[in-house]
Design an enzyme around this catalytic site. Structure first.
Site, PDB file in Angstrom:
ATOM      1  N   ALA A 114      -4.072  15.052   5.027  1.00 18.10           N
ATOM      2  CA  ALA A 114      -4.096  14.025   6.225  1.00 18.10           C
ATOM      3  C   ALA A 114      -3.373  12.374   4.829  1.00 18.10           C
ATOM      4  CB  ALA A 114      -5.452  12.824   6.301  1.00 18.10           C
ATOM      5  N   HIS A 130       0.893   5.302  -2.127  1.00 17.75           N
ATOM      6  CA  HIS A 130       1.466   6.456  -2.402  1.00 17.75           C
ATOM      7  C   HIS A 130       2.521   6.630  -3.264  1.00 17.75           C
ATOM      8  CE1 HIS A 130      -3.347   6.825  -1.012  1.00 17.75           C
ATOM      9  NE2 HIS A 130      -2.309   6.223   0.363  1.00 17.75           N
ATOM     10  N   LEU A 131       2.441   6.892  -4.393  1.00 20.49           N
ATOM     11  CA  LEU A 131       4.016   7.200  -5.023  1.00 20.49           C
ATOM     12  C   LEU A 131       3.639   9.048  -5.747  1.00 20.49           C
ATOM     13  CD1 LEU A 131       5.382   4.416  -6.798  1.00 20.49           C
ATOM     14  CD2 LEU A 131       5.720   5.838  -4.634  1.00 20.49           C
ATOM     15  N   HIS A 144     -11.069   1.267   1.529  1.00 19.00           N
ATOM     16  CA  HIS A 144     -10.339   2.015   2.650  1.00 19.00           C
ATOM     17  C   HIS A 144     -12.397   2.042   3.539  1.00 19.00           C
ATOM     18  CE1 HIS A 144      -8.796   5.939   4.135  1.00 19.00           C
ATOM     19  NE2 HIS A 144     -10.034   5.992   4.407  1.00 19.00           N
ATOM     20  N   ASP A 199       1.332   2.771   3.444  1.00 16.92           N
ATOM     21  CA  ASP A 199       0.739   3.675   4.041  1.00 16.92           C
ATOM     22  C   ASP A 199       0.971   5.132   3.288  1.00 16.92           C
ATOM     23  OD1 ASP A 199      -1.836   5.343   2.931  1.00 16.92           O
ATOM     24  OD2 ASP A 199      -2.567   4.993   5.430  1.00 16.92           O
ATOM     25  N   HIS A 209      -4.838  -0.192   5.279  1.00 16.91           N
ATOM     26  CA  HIS A 209      -4.160   0.199   6.479  1.00 16.91           C
ATOM     27  C   HIS A 209      -5.588  -0.302   7.582  1.00 16.91           C
ATOM     28  CE1 HIS A 209      -7.201   3.107   4.767  1.00 16.91           C
ATOM     29  NE2 HIS A 209      -6.122   3.382   4.221  1.00 16.91           N
ATOM     30  N   ASN A 243      -5.219   6.909  -5.983  1.00 15.71           N
ATOM     31  CA  ASN A 243      -6.364   8.427  -6.104  1.00 15.71           C
ATOM     32  C   ASN A 243      -5.143   9.810  -6.548  1.00 15.71           C
ATOM     33  OD1 ASN A 243      -3.901   8.049  -3.576  1.00 15.71           O
ATOM     34  ND2 ASN A 243      -4.790   9.487  -1.995  1.00 15.71           N
ATOM     35  N   LEU A 274      -4.948   9.418   7.515  1.00 16.26           N
ATOM     36  CA  LEU A 274      -6.697   9.149   7.742  1.00 16.26           C
ATOM     37  C   LEU A 274      -6.554   7.354   6.785  1.00 16.26           C
ATOM     38  CD1 LEU A 274      -8.985  11.706   6.174  1.00 16.26           C
ATOM     39  CD2 LEU A 274      -8.931  10.167   8.883  1.00 16.26           C
ATOM     40  N   HIS A 321       0.811  -1.355  -0.133  1.00 18.38           N
ATOM     41  CA  HIS A 321      -0.106  -0.078  -0.023  1.00 18.38           C
ATOM     42  C   HIS A 321       0.668   0.843   0.123  1.00 18.38           C
ATOM     43  CE1 HIS A 321      -3.919   1.521   1.599  1.00 18.38           C
ATOM     44  NE2 HIS A 321      -3.100   2.621   1.277  1.00 18.38           N
ATOM     45  N   LYS A 351      -9.654  -0.082  -5.990  1.00 22.36           N
ATOM     46  CA  LYS A 351      -9.445   0.174  -4.864  1.00 22.36           C
ATOM     47  C   LYS A 351     -10.595   0.524  -4.571  1.00 22.36           C
ATOM     48  CE  LYS A 351      -8.019   2.199  -1.053  1.00 22.36           C
ATOM     49  NZ  LYS A 351      -6.588   3.151  -0.380  1.00 22.36           N
TER      50      LYS A 351
HETATM   51  O1  DOR Z   1      -3.836   9.787   5.842  1.00 21.12           O
HETATM   52  C1  DOR Z   1      -3.726   9.308   4.874  1.00 21.12           C
HETATM   53  N1  DOR Z   1      -3.304   9.798   3.453  1.00 21.12           N
HETATM   54  N2  DOR Z   1      -4.841   7.743   4.426  1.00 21.12           N
HETATM   55  C2  DOR Z   1      -5.562   7.899   2.875  1.00 21.12           C
HETATM   56  O2  DOR Z   1      -6.333   6.936   2.455  1.00 21.12           O
HETATM   57  C3  DOR Z   1      -4.945   9.086   1.572  1.00 21.12           C
HETATM   58  C4  DOR Z   1      -3.669   9.440   1.850  1.00 21.12           C
HETATM   59  C5  DOR Z   1      -3.252  10.312   0.714  1.00 21.12           C
HETATM   60  O3  DOR Z   1      -3.032   9.844  -0.512  1.00 21.12           O
HETATM   61  O4  DOR Z   1      -2.945  11.149   1.376  1.00 21.12           O
HETATM   62 ZN    ZN Z   2      -3.414   5.479   1.597  1.00 19.69          ZN
END
Ligand code: DOR
Ligand code: ZN
Length: 355
Positions: free
Chosen positions: A264, A16-17, A137, A248, A175, A42, A220, A14, A100
């Site tokens: 977040a 986020h790049l 999520h 995450d 997560h 996302n 989150l 998991h 997702k």
């Molecule tokens: O804290 C978070 N940040 N939770 C998520 O589910 C998304 C992520 C983000 O893309 O920043």
């Molecule tokens: Zn995430």
């Protein structure tokens, strides 16, 4: 005292790049430690089709440090209008590994998320039939639900009915942050699993308010009470194959977090393996570390485990506060300014020095 830990090469299930300059700045940290990673979709706009996932994969490959053998595993962002045929053909051709599900408004860039689970029943049925994993999520977004209860309410009112309605669907509760989540996944039917982040193993909700408001602890799902953190530590270090590594890591520029309405997400990639190793050591469970980091994930996703090993050595390392972005911006690193005890000794790229 154990001085080195050698495990089969791990994966991060998991991540986020991001994209553009941020992608270029953060990717080396993930690529230095992990052979593969499931890439969250996302972006703005979100990655909603296999063609968009192909294009994003190309941008990731172009941003990799020279010589890296890192493999991004692409996902699609589910919307009310996701096309089942595109999902199935993307999966069967190996271009995506999962889809997702973000409930609408659950988190960063989730405004295109699913408004009503009933709307995606046809695509879930197609995924169940074709074996496409669903990544979730797991938070409800109804304003009347307390932010600390959103995961538990989601499990009861959305996840459990979904898991029952699609009994063959492979599901990952991403997560997981609560004891309710741990209990649910532990007792659920086959093919239900969960990822656990390093940060939810390390701090509880008090950290967000320690002497003032601390945006760099805001993510989150939000961190919960201590009893939940302890349940997560127990699950992660138990050896139960349903729980595996998913950092995450979710970088945001400092200015976007240190704001009246801060984003977040924590940038944990630079210290991810060090943090997990610390937790397993503190729990007296270093013998279970390899299963969590390198074996349980591939097993859930039906992928081969990686060839080769990675070694962590007990060597105190000062963590840099920030990673720089162009134009004077910076991303704060989780545990930046602190010292971590474990250092990756033999990672793939130049970023090993900081990983
Ligand atoms: O804290 C978070 N940040 N939770 C998520 O589910 C998304 C992520 C983000 O893309 O920043
Ligand atoms: Zn995430």
């Amino acid at each position: 005292m154990t001085e080195t830990i050698t495990i089969r090469r791990p994966d991060d299930w998991h991540v986020h790049l991001r994209d553009g300059a941020m992608l270029k700045a953060v990717l080396p940290f993930t690529a230095a430690q992990f052979s593969r990673a499931i890439i969250m979709p996302n972006l703005v706009p979100p990655v909603t089709t296999t063609a968009m996932a192909d294009a994003y994969r190309e941008r990731i490959m172009a941003a990799l440090p020279a010589g890296s053998r890192f493999q991004p595993l692409m996902t699609l962002y589910m919307t009310d209008d996701t096309d089942p045929a595109d999902v199935v053909s993307g999966y069967e051709s190996g271009r995506i590994v999962a889809v997702k599900l973000y409930p609408q408004h659950a988190t960063t860039n989730s405004h295109f998320g699913v408004t009503d689970i009933e709307k995606i029943h046809p695509v879930l049925a197609a995924m169940e039939k074709a074996g496409v994993p669903l990544l979730i999520h797991g938070e409800v977004t109804r304003p009347e639900v307390d932010i600390f209860d959103r995961e538990a309410v989601f499990i009861e009112t959305v996840l459990d009915p979904l898991v029952r309605r699609f009994p063959g669907l492979k599901v990952t509760l991403e997560h997981v942050t609560t004891k309710e989540g741990v209990e649910y996944v532990t007792g659920a039917r086959e093919r239900v699993a969960a990822t656990i982040t390093p940060h939810h193993l390390i701090f509880n909700r008090n950290a967000i308010f320690q002497g003032g408001i601390r945006p760099h602890y805001y993510c989150l799902p939000i961190a919960k009470r201590e009893e939940h953190r302890l349940a997560l530590r127990k699950a992660a270090t138990s050896g139960n194959p349903r729980f595996f590594l998913g950092t995450d890591t979710a970088p945001h520029a400092r200015a976007a977090k240190e704001a009246a309405c801060g984003c977040a997400g924590l940038f944990v990639a630079p210290v991810a393996l060090a943090c997990y190793a610390q937790v397993f050591e503190e729990e007296g469970a270093l013998d279970k570390f390899e299963a969590f980091a390198s074996l349980n994930g591939p097993r859930h996703y039906g992928l081969p485990v990686n060839e080769g090993t990675i070694t962590l050595v007990r060597r105190p390392r000062a963590v840099a506060e920030d990673v720089s972005l162009p134009a004077g911006e910076a991303v704060h690193v989780f545990r930046g300014g602190e010292t971590v005890s474990w250092t990756v000794a033999d990672a793939d790229s130049a970023a090993a020095a900081v990983a």
